[in-house]
Design an enzyme around this catalytic site. Structure first.
Site, mmCIF file in Angstrom:
data_model
loop_
_atom_site.group_PDB
_atom_site.id
_atom_site.type_symbol
_atom_site.label_atom_id
_atom_site.label_comp_id
_atom_site.label_asym_id
_atom_site.label_seq_id
_atom_site.Cartn_x
_atom_site.Cartn_y
_atom_site.Cartn_z
ATOM 1 N N ASP A 213 63.053 18.601 46.295
ATOM 2 C CA ASP A 213 63.579 18.794 47.648
ATOM 3 C C ASP A 213 64.304 20.132 47.757
ATOM 4 O OD1 ASP A 213 64.675 18.513 50.167
ATOM 5 O OD2 ASP A 213 65.935 16.789 49.664
ATOM 6 N N SER B 172 60.978 16.648 55.999
ATOM 7 C CA SER B 172 62.384 16.352 56.312
ATOM 8 C C SER B 172 62.688 16.622 57.772
ATOM 9 C CB SER B 172 63.308 17.218 55.449
ATOM 10 O OG SER B 172 64.610 17.163 56.008
ATOM 11 N N MET C 229 73.400 12.421 51.259
ATOM 12 C CA MET C 229 74.285 13.455 50.697
ATOM 13 C C MET C 229 75.672 13.168 51.229
ATOM 14 S SD MET C 229 71.592 16.551 51.282
ATOM 15 C CE MET C 229 70.691 15.564 52.460
ATOM 16 N N HIS D 202 61.344 12.013 55.513
ATOM 17 C CA HIS D 202 62.512 12.273 54.674
ATOM 18 C C HIS D 202 63.737 12.412 55.584
ATOM 19 C CE1 HIS D 202 64.554 13.605 50.993
ATOM 20 N NE2 HIS D 202 65.143 14.546 51.735
ATOM 21 N N MET E 62 66.982 18.308 43.089
ATOM 22 C CA MET E 62 67.276 19.282 44.152
ATOM 23 C C MET E 62 66.887 20.676 43.677
ATOM 24 S SD MET E 62 68.291 17.648 46.764
ATOM 25 C CE MET E 62 68.475 19.148 47.741
ATOM 26 N N HIS F 103 67.785 10.154 52.060
ATOM 27 C CA HIS F 103 68.495 10.987 51.087
ATOM 28 C C HIS F 103 69.955 11.101 51.533
ATOM 29 C CE1 HIS F 103 68.856 15.299 49.189
ATOM 30 N NE2 HIS F 103 69.619 14.422 48.570
ATOM 31 N N ASP G 22 67.591 13.213 55.886
ATOM 32 C CA ASP G 22 68.701 13.898 55.216
ATOM 33 C C ASP G 22 70.024 13.593 55.905
ATOM 34 O OD1 ASP G 22 67.632 15.412 53.042
ATOM 35 O OD2 ASP G 22 66.591 16.653 54.519
ATOM 36 N N MET H 54 74.026 13.918 55.914
ATOM 37 C CA MET H 54 75.095 14.768 55.369
ATOM 38 C C MET H 54 76.409 14.436 56.050
ATOM 39 S SD MET H 54 73.080 18.366 55.505
ATOM 40 C CE MET H 54 71.484 18.570 54.727
HETATM 41 C C1 DX5 Z 1 68.809 20.026 51.732
HETATM 42 C C2 DX5 Z 1 68.026 18.816 52.194
HETATM 43 C C3 DX5 Z 1 66.576 19.085 52.238
HETATM 44 C C4 DX5 Z 1 66.221 20.089 53.283
HETATM 45 C C5 DX5 Z 1 64.983 20.781 52.872
HETATM 46 O O1 DX5 Z 1 70.141 19.727 51.701
HETATM 47 O O2 DX5 Z 1 68.225 17.727 51.324
HETATM 48 O O3 DX5 Z 1 65.806 17.909 52.394
HETATM 49 O O4 DX5 Z 1 66.030 19.526 54.554
HETATM 50 O O5 DX5 Z 1 64.759 21.805 53.765
HETATM 51 P P1 DX5 Z 1 63.816 23.015 53.399
HETATM 52 O O6 DX5 Z 1 62.456 22.418 53.070
HETATM 53 O O7 DX5 Z 1 63.803 23.816 54.640
HETATM 54 O O8 DX5 Z 1 64.405 23.719 52.221
HETATM 55 ZN ZN ZN Z 2 66.706 15.909 51.318
#
Ligand code: DX5
Ligand code: ZN
Length: 219
Positions: free
Chosen positions: A174, A7, A67, A32, A136, A65, A34, A36
Site C-alpha cells: 500500500d 483506495s 490508521m 480499500h 506500507m 485499513h 483508509d 485516519m
Molecule cells: C496511505 C494510505 C494508502 C493511500 C495510497 O496512508 O494507506 O492506502 O491511499 O495512496 P496512493 O496509491 O496514492 O499512494
Molecule cells: Zn491504505
C-alpha cells in the site's frame, strides 16, 4: 490470482458510489478503505459512516485499513456485509494478539500492517494468527506519495517466511503504486495491491483499472 484494491481515499467523495462503480466495472477486486484519525497519522480521512454509504452499492468486498489509535474501540463499526478484512497497525496495538483475536471474533479476516521503518521481526509471534500482512510502502497519512523501494525487500522476505513456515496469510502492499511499478511489485510476491491516486485521480477510472488488472494478472 493477484488482486487489486483501489483506495477510495483518492476518490471524489461527492460521487463516491459512482467512482467505485467505475473501478468495479474495470475489474477491481476490493474497495480499500483508509481510515485516519489525526493521531496515529497526521491526517483525518473519514469514518465508518462513509464506508457504510457504499454498502449494497457495490459487490466488491471492503478491505478496511485502520490508521487509528485504540482500534479496539471501533472495530464493530466497520463490520458490514461487505467487510472482508480489517487491518490494524502493529505500531498502534500494544496488545496486538488480543486485537487480532477481537477482529476474528467479529467474523471478518484480520490483517496487521507495518510502517516503512518497522521490521518484519516485530511480527514473528503474530504471523501464525493473521490472515493478511499489509506492508506500507509510504509513511501512512496521505495519498499520492512516492513508493519507498525497501518495501520490496520486505515483501520478498515475507513471502519466503510464509513458504518456509508453511503459513497462509495474504501479502498486501500500500502506497505509491502506479502503472509503471506495479508489475515489479506484483512479481516480488504481493497478493493484494492497493492503488489510490493512480486509479482515482485519472480521467477514466474504468480504463485505468483495466490496465492495472491486466498488468497484475500477467505476472
Ligand atoms: C496511505 C494510505 C494508502 C493511500 C495510497 O496512508 O494507506 O492506502 O491511499 O495512496 P496512493 O496509491 O496514492 O499512494
Ligand atoms: Zn491504505
Amino acid at each position: 490470482m493477484k488482486k487489486l484494491a483501489p483506495s477510495i481515499l483518492s476518490a471524489d467523495f461527492s460521487q463516491l458510489a459512482k467512482d467505485v462503480a467505475q473501478a468495479e466495472k474495470g475489474g477491481a477486486d476490493f474497495v480499500h478503505v483508509d481510515v485516519m484519525d489525526g493521531h496515529f497519522v497526521p491526517n483525518i480521512s473519514f469514518g465508518a459512516a462513509v464506508m457504510k454509504s457504499l454498502e449494497g452499492k457495490t459487490q466488491m468486498p471492503f478491505d478496511v485499513h485502520l490508521m487509528i489509535e485504540n482500534p479496539d474501540n471501533y472495530l464493530e463499526d466497520f463490520v458490514t456485509d461487505n467487510t472482508a478484512y480489517i487491518t490494524v497497525h502493529q505500531e498502534a496495538c500494544p496488545h496486538l494478539n488480543r486485537t487480532i483475536q477481537h477482529i476474528k471474533s467479529l467474523g471478518v479476516k484480520a490483517g496487521v500492517s507495518i510502517n516503512p521503518a518497522t521490521t518484519l521481526a516485530t511480527l514473528d509471534f503474530i504471523l501464525d494468527d493473521v490472515d493478511m500482512v499489509l506492508v506500507m510502502s509510504v509513511n501512512p497519512g496521505f495519498g499520492g506519495q512516492k513508493f519507498i523501494p525497501s518495501a520490496l525487500e520486505k515483501i520478498r522476505e515475507l513471502a519466503e517466511i510464509r513458504r518456509a513456515e508453511e503459513l497462509d496469510f495474504e501479502i498486501e502492499i500500500d502506497g505509491g503504486v502506479n502503472l509503471d511499478n506495479v508489475q515489479e511489485i506484483a512479481s516480488a510476491g504481493t497478493d493484494i495491491i492497493v492503488a489510490g491516486s493512480a486509479v482515482f485521480k485519472t480521467a477514466d477510472i474504468e480504463d485505468t483499472t483495466k490496465q492495472f488488472v491486466k498488468k497484475i494478472r500477467s505476472v
